[in-house]
Design an enzyme around this catalytic site. Sequence first.
Site, PDB file in Angstrom:
ATOM      1  N   SER A 157       1.829  -3.062  -3.029  1.00  0.00           N
ATOM      2  CA  SER A 157       0.333  -4.650  -3.375  1.00  0.00           C
ATOM      3  C   SER A 157      -0.731  -3.767  -3.043  1.00  0.00           C
ATOM      4  CB  SER A 157       0.642  -5.215  -2.228  1.00  0.00           C
ATOM      5  OG  SER A 157       0.736  -4.918  -0.708  1.00  0.00           O
ATOM      6  N   HIS A 160       4.845  -5.470  -3.761  1.00  0.00           N
ATOM      7  CA  HIS A 160       5.189  -5.739  -1.982  1.00  0.00           C
ATOM      8  C   HIS A 160       4.689  -4.005  -1.237  1.00  0.00           C
ATOM      9  CE1 HIS A 160       8.826  -4.531   0.748  1.00  0.00           C
ATOM     10  NE2 HIS A 160       8.029  -5.782   1.107  1.00  0.00           N
ATOM     11  N   SER A 161       3.938  -4.637   0.379  1.00  0.00           N
ATOM     12  CA  SER A 161       4.374  -3.785   0.385  1.00  0.00           C
ATOM     13  C   SER A 161       3.151  -2.857  -0.074  1.00  0.00           C
ATOM     14  CB  SER A 161       5.466  -2.380   0.857  1.00  0.00           C
ATOM     15  OG  SER A 161       5.602  -2.299   1.859  1.00  0.00           O
ATOM     16  N   LEU A 162       3.261  -1.329   0.159  1.00  0.00           N
ATOM     17  CA  LEU A 162       2.053  -0.223  -0.971  1.00  0.00           C
ATOM     18  C   LEU A 162       2.359  -0.642  -2.219  1.00  0.00           C
ATOM     19  CD1 LEU A 162       0.793   2.538  -0.242  1.00  0.00           C
ATOM     20  CD2 LEU A 162       2.817   3.467  -1.107  1.00  0.00           C
TER      21      LEU A 162
END
Length: 711
Positions: free
Chosen positions: A354, A350-352
Amino acid sequence: MSSVQSQQEQLSQSDPSPSPNSCSSFELIDMDAGSLYEPVSPHWFYCKIIDSKETWIPFNSEDSQQLEEAYSSGKGCNGRVVPTDGGRYDVHLGERMRYAVYWDELASEVRRCTWFYKGDKDNKYVPYSESFSQVLEETYMLAVTLDEWKKKLESPNREIIILHNPKLMVHYQPVAGSDDWGSTPTEQGRPRTVKRGVENISVDIHCGEPLQIDHLVFVVHGIGPACDLRFRSIVQCVNDFRSVSLNLLQTHFKKAQENQQIGRVEFLPVNWHSPLHSTGVDVDLQRITLPSINRLRHFTNDTILDVFFYNSPTYCQTIVDTVASEMNRIYTLFLQRNPDFKGGVSIAGHSLGSLILFDILTNQKDSLGDIDSEKDSLNIVMDQGDTPTLEEDLKKLQLSEFFDIFEKEKVDKEALALCTDRDLQEIGIPLGPRKKILNYFSTRKNSMGIKRPAPQPASGANIPKESEFCSSSNTRNGDYLDVGIGQVSVKYPRLIYKPEIFFAFGSPIGMFLTVRGLKRIDPNYRFPTCKGFFNIYHPFDPVAYRIEPMVVPGVEFEPMLIPHHKGRKRMHLELREGLTRMSMDLKNNLLGSLRMAWKSFTRAPYPALQASETPEETEAEPESTSEKPSDVNTEETSVAVKEEVLPINVGMLNGGQRIDYVLQEKPIESFNEYLFALQSHLCYWESEDTVLLVLKEIYQTQGIFLDQPLQ
């Protein structure tokens, strides 16, 4: 126990010379009353601290039954360990404590519960201690057996419990400063309700999870310690994600479950924030942080600065080491606890998180362990030594006759790439071949692909080698490799497994690659060890970016719309599309009518004789004129349909399938996208549509499909 003993003494001190009929009548009463008493069914609970309050949560029915069987067996109970919650926790029965297996978490108290009282500030019931519950049960048994109620007990905390009848039992709190001769219980404030047995309190008890695990998914969080608007940890959010998946398996994979083809998918969290901030960097930041707006600065230091940490060589190394080592550790431990596991492994970020996984996957090696031997399997951009020669390029362009001119002028490929149209004209290249050559080399120059890591020198010092198609403009000398997408030079650890699919939720990968200088991902590029890649995002997510335009920069097309988990599109989206189609139809019909009227107005009048001689032609002309707009519309519609049906080549990053998948916004979110922007970035944990897409793609690799395909 004093009240129980006194009750037994009353029984033993009863009249020794009863009437002849009294004994039989007492036995009859005792039999009738005894038949009303049934032992209470215990249920096991564990205590969690939620919002600084103790909350007692029941184990699911299967776990509670296993704990009760282990407790009832009595063999080595003190050293008995019972796995619960799908194997993610262990209960040490002798200690009455529950410990997390795969991550760090405070141990929680476990209790065998039979009696409950209602809490002060909410309607949740709190279990009594096991010892006092036993006293309550014995007193209740005597009251039912003798049909003598109004029993009064005192708890270890000097709290009073009165059993008025089987359906009315109350709990009074002690008054501060009162003694044994103080006020009566009725004067001690509002009583609490007391219940016997878990079946008499309002609590949700789940059935349990399937024992069979088909697939394992590691979930990596983004910036900060909190993952949603309720400031919950990655463990809590992944728990929600897992719960949603279990519900969707029952509703959308019902046939496969009935045929015992599937069990469940296990989702395990990976935490890198705590190890990063345990390095002492928070103390260093605190010394330089200004005292004003303290809460905002603390929030910034704890969350947003994680992005800058990842762009720092020192802390980036800590982050990637933590993520990779944690996934390897958990995977090894998982196999030890599940030796019969034969399923695959996927990863989600999720977010960073990924982006961290993307960089780790980009720097993996295949099973051969030799990067230079992976050309055929990876299909990525080759090094300079494998690029075609100038003669081969000219032959490809059918311009071999001009090779002698370039050879005479000592123009190689590098020099030709620097030539202008005027330079080629001066050495005698005609206009047509000049345009072909310039266009070819211009296309090659702009075709920026992800570069292969350079082979390691024998000395062990790894110096990255720039490739002709390197996407990054700066060369970095680092400890390990530079794959041409602008990462800081760190040594990327190797995963001990090959992920099957990589899911990115609300991912900024596209933005980071662009900022790093990567203009285009080569269509033939794929991860060395991972076959699938899905970029899933909410349309209002301010952090999410697309990937497909970097693979196919010259084509504009919409992302794949994720179907609603109940089928079809959301009603407001269908209504919006219907209104759009209707307005377009009205517009086309109106324009067609105006065009016909204008042509009729500007057309020269026919002679009367000609009109009388050719009435059919006169009638046929406006008909044909009126048909033209509809023909045009039909052609446009057919073209649009063809464009939708035609497959789009988005490269091999996801095995030839689409990469970008967008969720459908909720009706309330469509009113103001700015208002729901932050929530949109944190919505994935409880999104049924997201979870269903993950399950669908995972089980498709096993040949198992949804009961009914979603549209």
